[in-house]
Write a protein that holds these residues in place. Structure first.
Motif: not given
Length: 213
Positions: A7, A89-94, A163, A212
């Motif tokens: 994302r 946190a980056v991975h959790e948000r895609g 992004q 983010l």
């Protein structure tokens, strides 16, 4: 194997950003030339000298360091506070995390996967007879190379440039920070702080999480 889409994309510098150290200085300590190389690194990060020219001269100072010394160097590498939390946190948000470095694959190939980094790129050191040859193998990852990596990784993952976030500390990070939608100065030299979109003053990468997408 196809690259997974993301994302958004966060790209960090390695030395003094992803990790607290300047790896070339740790290697130079093994040759008894740490102070000399540290002074040259500082000048390069301030933008006072051409990065590629400076790197070649600093790598020359590493000639003869045995490859066995890399275990000692790796043992001294300190991840920056908050780096694991930011990557999670980056991975959790895609999102995806990249690291592009004027430093060396010989260290980053161990450090990056341990921290959960998705993709990384750095310089490689030539060796001969079990020791460093004092030369860089192939094209040097300089300021233009860092910006190109960010653009390439975003395209591979279907991430629009709007992004993308770049985080760095030195003058060789400025083109990458300019290419990204958001350029963050972290633990940065004055010239970088002056040109960044935002300055992270605390040396803790958790400070980036609220930014983010």
């Amino acid at each position: 194997m196809p690259v997974p889409t993301a994302r958004f994309l966060v790209v960090l510098d390695a030395d003094s950003t992803l990790i607290r150290n300047e790896v070339i200085e740790l290697i130079a300590d093994e040759a008894g030339r740490g102070a000399e190389v540290a002074a040259a690194t500082e000048a390069a990060m301030r933008g006072e000298v051409d990065f590629a020219t400076s790197l070649r001269s600093r790598v020359e100072a590493l000639r003869g360091v045995p490859l066995a010394a890399f275990a000692r160097v790796l043992a001294r590498v300190e991840p920056t506070p908050g780096v694991r939390e930011l990557i999670a946190a980056v991975h959790e948000r895609g999102g995806a995390v990249g690291v592009v470095s004027g430093g060396f694959h010989e260290i980053l190939d161990t450090v990056a996967p341990d921290l959960g980094v998705d993709v990384w790129r750095a310089n490689r050191l030539l060796t001969e007879d079990g020791a460093l040859a004092g030369r860089v193998d192939g094209t040097i990852v300089d300021a233009a190379g860092k910006a190109a990596a960010l653009i390439e990784w975003a395209a591979e993952r279907g991430v629009p440039m709007s992004q993308t976030i770049a985080i760095g500390d030195g003058a060789n990070d400025l083109l990458m920070m300019d290419a990204a939608a958001l350029g963050l100065a972290f633990n940065a030299k004055p010239a970088v702080r002056a040109q960044a979109d935002l300055v992270i003053g605390t040396v803790d990468l958790r400070e980036v999480i609220p930014l983010l997408p």
